[in-house]
Design an enzyme around this catalytic site. Sequence first.
Site, short mmCIF file in Angstrom:
data_model
loop_
_atom_site.label_atom_id
_atom_site.label_comp_id
_atom_site.label_asym_id
_atom_site.label_seq_id
_atom_site.Cartn_x
_atom_site.Cartn_y
_atom_site.Cartn_z
N CYS A 112 0.79 -1.07 -0.16
CA CYS A 112 -0.06 0.08 -0.13
C CYS A 112 0.69 1.37 0.02
O CYS A 112 0.37 2.39 -0.14
CB CYS A 112 -0.84 -0.04 1.02
SG CYS A 112 -1.79 -1.55 1.27
N HIS A 249 -3.10 6.57 2.22
CA HIS A 249 -3.67 5.48 1.73
C HIS A 249 -5.10 5.21 2.54
O HIS A 249 -5.38 5.39 3.41
CB HIS A 249 -2.69 4.18 2.10
CG HIS A 249 -3.27 3.10 1.94
ND1 HIS A 249 -4.00 2.24 0.98
CD2 HIS A 249 -3.32 2.06 3.04
CE1 HIS A 249 -4.25 1.53 1.17
NE2 HIS A 249 -4.07 0.71 2.31
N ASN A 279 -10.17 -0.61 -0.03
CA ASN A 279 -8.80 -0.75 0.05
C ASN A 279 -8.64 -1.10 -1.41
O ASN A 279 -8.47 -2.14 -1.58
CB ASN A 279 -8.29 -1.40 1.29
CG ASN A 279 -6.91 -1.43 1.44
OD1 ASN A 279 -6.12 -1.07 0.49
ND2 ASN A 279 -6.28 -1.72 2.60
#
Length: 324
Positions: A112, A249, A279
Site C-alpha cells: 500500500c 492510503h 482498500n
Amino acid sequence: MIFSKISQVAHYVPQQLVTNNDLASIMDTSHEWIFSRTGIAERHISRDEMTSDLAIQVADQLLTQSGLKADAIDFIIVATISPDATMPSTAAKVQAAIAATSAFAFDMTAACSGFVFALAMADKLIASGAYQNGMVIGAETLSKLVNWQDRATAVLFGDGAGGVLLEASKDKHVLAEPLHTDGARCQSLISGETSLSSPYSIGKKAIATIQMDGRAIFDFAIRDVSKSILTLMAQSDITKDDIDYCLLHQANRRILDKIARKIDVPREKFLENMMRYGNTSAASIPILLSEAVQKGQIRLDGTQKILLSGFGGGLTWGSLIVKI
C-alpha cells in the site's frame, strides 16, 4: 538543476460494483458491521479485467490528456502486489499496449506504500537529467488475493488503478520525503506466498490469500505513520498550515481520524473515498488524487502543497510533500 512535476492524473475502476449488502448475501456480515468499522460501503470488483488492463486504461488517459506521443515516454513504473504474472511485469504489458517503444518499464512491490515509493523513485530518475517523461501507475486486482470466506479481510479490498504523468521541471515540486521499511514485522500482513516445489526441495504450505493482523496494522498506522509525518514536517520546515490537503492510503476511516488528531491537522483536509472503493492498495492514493483534480479540489497549477502518505505490508510506510 532538474526536478520533476506531476502534470497529469488519471484513474480507472472496473464497472462491477459490489456493495456491503451484496457481501452480506454470501458471508456472515452486514452493511452496518462493515461500515461502522471501516467506513467502506462498496467496492469495484473486476469481472474479467486483469491488473494490466486497468493500468493500460490509466496510461491511455494520461497520454490523451498530455498530448504527448507514446514514444516520448521514457519510463513506466507500475506499483502493484497483484500483477498478472511474476513475469512479464505488468509495466511491460502497459508499455507494449500504448506503444511506448522508447520506455523502459518495471513493477514495484511495496504494497500500500507502492505508489509513494514509485513516485519517489521516478522523481530521482527525472532529476538525474537522463529522462524527461515518466508514468507512475498504481494498479491492483486484489479480489484475486482475497479469501472470500474470511469476512475480516474480504470486506476490505477492491480493484482499481490510478496514475500520474511526471515531466521535467525547472522548479522543485517534491519538497520532502521519508521512506521506511521494517521487515521484522513482515508477518503482520502477508499474501501470495510461494513454496519450493522441486524434487530436491522440502516444500511448506504457502499462504496465497491476504492474511492480516488487523490490530497490529491499525496500531502501526497510527503510531509509525503519524510519527513519520510529524518528523517530515519538522525537518522540511513545512508546517501543518502550509498543507492544503492530505491524501493518505485509503485503508480505514478510523485510521484517518486518529492520524488527523495525532498530527493536529484539521480532519477536513483529509480527502477520502474508501467508502466507494474500499482498500485498493497501491492504487488508492492516485485514484484519490485523480478524483480530487476532477472535483477541482486540487488544481495542478503548482500553487498547492499536498501530503501523500502510504503504509502497508512489508511493513512499509512513506510520505511525500508535493507542490502540485
